[in-house]
Scaffold this motif. Structure first.
Motif, PDB file in Angstrom:
ATOM      1  N   GLU A  18      31.873  46.248  71.267  1.00 22.83           N
ATOM      2  CA  GLU A  18      31.632  47.212  72.236  1.00 22.83           C
ATOM      3  C   GLU A  18      30.299  47.974  71.911  1.00 22.83           C
ATOM      4  OE1 GLU A  18      35.127  49.887  71.490  1.00 22.83           O
ATOM      5  OE2 GLU A  18      36.494  48.600  72.704  1.00 22.83           O
ATOM      6  N   LEU A  19      30.009  47.971  70.570  1.00 23.46           N
ATOM      7  CA  LEU A  19      28.743  48.322  70.334  1.00 23.46           C
ATOM      8  C   LEU A  19      27.461  47.616  70.833  1.00 23.46           C
ATOM      9  CD1 LEU A  19      29.126  48.828  66.236  1.00 23.46           C
ATOM     10  CD2 LEU A  19      28.769  50.656  68.039  1.00 23.46           C
ATOM     11  N   VAL A  20      27.703  46.340  71.052  1.00 24.72           N
ATOM     12  CA  VAL A  20      26.738  45.795  71.575  1.00 24.72           C
ATOM     13  C   VAL A  20      26.630  45.858  73.224  1.00 24.72           C
ATOM     14  CG1 VAL A  20      25.941  43.244  72.063  1.00 24.72           C
ATOM     15  CG2 VAL A  20      26.903  43.733  69.838  1.00 24.72           C
ATOM     16  N   ARG A  21      27.664  45.868  73.905  1.00 26.10           N
ATOM     17  CA  ARG A  21      27.869  46.254  75.300  1.00 26.10           C
ATOM     18  C   ARG A  21      27.358  47.591  75.396  1.00 26.10           C
ATOM     19  NH1 ARG A  21      32.364  42.668  76.608  1.00 26.10           N
ATOM     20  NH2 ARG A  21      31.157  40.668  76.707  1.00 26.10           N
ATOM     21  N   SER A  22      27.170  48.711  74.446  1.00 25.23           N
ATOM     22  CA  SER A  22      26.941  50.005  74.706  1.00 25.23           C
ATOM     23  C   SER A  22      25.467  50.032  74.619  1.00 25.23           C
ATOM     24  CB  SER A  22      27.562  50.984  73.786  1.00 25.23           C
ATOM     25  OG  SER A  22      26.829  50.738  72.600  1.00 25.23           O
ATOM     26  N   GLY A  23      24.629  49.051  74.272  1.00 23.20           N
ATOM     27  CA  GLY A  23      23.288  48.927  74.456  1.00 23.20           C
ATOM     28  C   GLY A  23      22.636  48.508  73.173  1.00 23.20           C
ATOM     29  N   ARG A  24      23.314  48.603  72.074  1.00 20.69           N
ATOM     30  CA  ARG A  24      22.643  48.025  70.758  1.00 20.69           C
ATOM     31  C   ARG A  24      22.395  46.356  70.670  1.00 20.69           C
ATOM     32  NH1 ARG A  24      25.410  50.600  65.838  1.00 20.69           N
ATOM     33  NH2 ARG A  24      23.535  49.435  64.765  1.00 20.69           N
ATOM     34  N   SER A  25      21.353  46.020  70.044  1.00 21.63           N
ATOM     35  CA  SER A  25      20.912  44.641  70.146  1.00 21.63           C
ATOM     36  C   SER A  25      22.035  43.844  69.296  1.00 21.63           C
ATOM     37  CB  SER A  25      19.492  44.567  69.627  1.00 21.63           C
ATOM     38  OG  SER A  25      19.567  44.677  68.121  1.00 21.63           O
ATOM     39  N   VAL A  26      22.283  42.580  69.360  1.00 23.26           N
ATOM     40  CA  VAL A  26      23.018  41.805  68.562  1.00 23.26           C
ATOM     41  C   VAL A  26      22.593  41.797  67.329  1.00 23.26           C
ATOM     42  CG1 VAL A  26      23.930  39.469  68.256  1.00 23.26           C
ATOM     43  CG2 VAL A  26      23.860  40.533  70.702  1.00 23.26           C
ATOM     44  N   ARG A  41      27.582  36.836  68.674  1.00 16.13           N
ATOM     45  CA  ARG A  41      27.437  36.312  69.758  1.00 16.13           C
ATOM     46  C   ARG A  41      28.615  35.682  70.340  1.00 16.13           C
ATOM     47  NH1 ARG A  41      22.156  36.782  71.455  1.00 16.13           N
ATOM     48  NH2 ARG A  41      20.668  36.995  69.996  1.00 16.13           N
ATOM     49  N   ASN A  42      29.365  34.938  69.426  1.00 20.30           N
ATOM     50  CA  ASN A  42      30.510  34.153  69.531  1.00 20.30           C
ATOM     51  C   ASN A  42      31.684  35.129  70.020  1.00 20.30           C
ATOM     52  OD1 ASN A  42      29.445  31.740  69.063  1.00 20.30           O
ATOM     53  ND2 ASN A  42      30.330  31.602  66.743  1.00 20.30           N
ATOM     54  N   TRP A  43      31.691  36.126  69.210  1.00 22.79           N
ATOM     55  CA  TRP A  43      32.584  37.492  69.730  1.00 22.79           C
ATOM     56  C   TRP A  43      32.465  38.026  71.032  1.00 22.79           C
ATOM     57  CZ3 TRP A  43      32.529  40.372  64.404  1.00 22.79           C
ATOM     58  CH2 TRP A  43      33.161  39.633  63.508  1.00 22.79           C
ATOM     59  N   LEU A  44      31.313  37.950  71.561  1.00 22.38           N
ATOM     60  CA  LEU A  44      30.982  38.700  72.667  1.00 22.38           C
ATOM     61  C   LEU A  44      31.451  37.600  73.734  1.00 22.38           C
ATOM     62  CD1 LEU A  44      27.211  40.051  72.188  1.00 22.38           C
ATOM     63  CD2 LEU A  44      29.201  41.074  73.262  1.00 22.38           C
ATOM     64  N   LYS A  45      31.052  36.232  73.543  1.00 19.05           N
ATOM     65  CA  LYS A  45      31.607  34.955  74.368  1.00 19.05           C
ATOM     66  C   LYS A  45      32.909  35.150  74.859  1.00 19.05           C
ATOM     67  CE  LYS A  45      31.415  30.168  74.937  1.00 19.05           C
ATOM     68  NZ  LYS A  45      31.105  28.953  74.328  1.00 19.05           N
ATOM     69  N   GLN A  46      33.699  35.301  73.503  1.00 17.41           N
ATOM     70  CA  GLN A  46      35.210  35.231  73.591  1.00 17.41           C
ATOM     71  C   GLN A  46      35.641  36.296  74.222  1.00 17.41           C
ATOM     72  OE1 GLN A  46      36.931  32.438  72.584  1.00 17.41           O
ATOM     73  NE2 GLN A  46      38.421  33.499  73.757  1.00 17.41           N
ATOM     74  N   ASP A  47      35.079  37.437  73.971  1.00 16.34           N
ATOM     75  CA  ASP A  47      35.683  38.662  74.720  1.00 16.34           C
ATOM     76  C   ASP A  47      35.408  38.523  76.260  1.00 16.34           C
ATOM     77  OD1 ASP A  47      36.454  41.404  74.574  1.00 16.34           O
ATOM     78  OD2 ASP A  47      34.478  41.728  75.641  1.00 16.34           O
ATOM     79  N   GLY A  48      34.248  38.056  76.604  1.00 17.67           N
ATOM     80  CA  GLY A  48      34.051  37.709  78.133  1.00 17.67           C
ATOM     81  C   GLY A  48      34.943  36.692  78.801  1.00 17.67           C
ATOM     82  N   ILE A  49      35.461  35.744  78.004  1.00 17.19           N
ATOM     83  CA  ILE A  49      36.361  34.796  78.366  1.00 17.19           C
ATOM     84  C   ILE A  49      37.851  35.613  78.425  1.00 17.19           C
ATOM     85  CG2 ILE A  49      37.825  32.682  77.644  1.00 17.19           C
ATOM     86  CD1 ILE A  49      35.018  31.678  76.310  1.00 17.19           C
ATOM     87  N   ASP A  50      37.993  36.188  77.462  1.00 14.20           N
ATOM     88  CA  ASP A  50      39.443  36.900  77.384  1.00 14.20           C
ATOM     89  C   ASP A  50      39.530  37.932  78.614  1.00 14.20           C
ATOM     90  OD1 ASP A  50      40.033  35.533  75.188  1.00 14.20           O
ATOM     91  OD2 ASP A  50      39.771  37.250  73.794  1.00 14.20           O
ATOM     92  N   ASP A  51      38.391  38.783  78.914  1.00 16.91           N
ATOM     93  CA  ASP A  51      38.432  39.494  80.179  1.00 16.91           C
ATOM     94  C   ASP A  51      38.130  39.100  81.580  1.00 16.91           C
ATOM     95  OD1 ASP A  51      39.041  41.660  78.285  1.00 16.91           O
ATOM     96  OD2 ASP A  51      36.856  42.269  78.011  1.00 16.91           O
ATOM     97  N   ASP A  52      38.134  37.553  81.733  1.00 15.72           N
ATOM     98  CA  ASP A  52      38.036  36.943  82.778  1.00 15.72           C
ATOM     99  C   ASP A  52      36.677  36.902  83.150  1.00 15.72           C
ATOM    100  OD1 ASP A  52      40.527  35.661  82.797  1.00 15.72           O
ATOM    101  OD2 ASP A  52      41.329  37.368  83.975  1.00 15.72           O
ATOM    102  N   ARG A  53      35.685  37.205  82.474  1.00 16.61           N
ATOM    103  CA  ARG A  53      34.060  37.362  82.871  1.00 16.61           C
ATOM    104  C   ARG A  53      33.560  35.995  82.803  1.00 16.61           C
ATOM    105  NH1 ARG A  53      33.587  42.886  80.256  1.00 16.61           N
ATOM    106  NH2 ARG A  53      33.717  41.597  78.461  1.00 16.61           N
TER     107      ARG A  53
END
Length: 103
Positions: A18-26, A41-53
């Motif tokens: 959520e911190l990265v998605r709110s605009g902060r850099s990785v 980055r892996n956590w971002l990727k997995q979150d996108g997969i879990d949310d069907d993105r």
């Protein structure tokens, strides 16, 4: 020997995402929480997969797949043991002469 990685709770990983998605850099988030950039980055990727993105297996599907693979391996081992036991018993019964009544 396999090096183990720490497992972080899902809610902790979600807050990092959520911190990265709110605009902060990785890089900023990774440095602040002492993680590697790739981990974040892996956590971002997995979150996108879990949310069907993204198209891939969700975390729960990965867990289920791993569980099913373990069960499948165990069942294969048990089946092999039963096949060997059946063959052994078949040989043993052939070795015992049948009782016939010739009276």
């Amino acid at each position: 020997m396999k090096q183990s990685r720490p497992v972080f709770p899902a809610d902790y990983r979600q807050k990092i995402v959520e911190l990265v998605r709110s605009g902060r850099s990785v890089l900023d988030v990774a440095r602040e929480f002492k993680h590697s950039e790739q981990t974040v980055r892996n956590w971002l990727k997995q979150d996108g997969i879990d949310d069907d993105r993204r198209a891939s297996l969700t975390t729960s599907e990965r867990e289920e797949l791993a569980k099913l693979r373990r069960e499948n391996k165990q069942l294969r081992i048990e089946r092999e043991i039963l096949k060997k036991a059946a063959a052994w018993f078949a040989r043993e019964t052939d070795a015992i002469p049948s009782k016939s009544s010739d009276s």
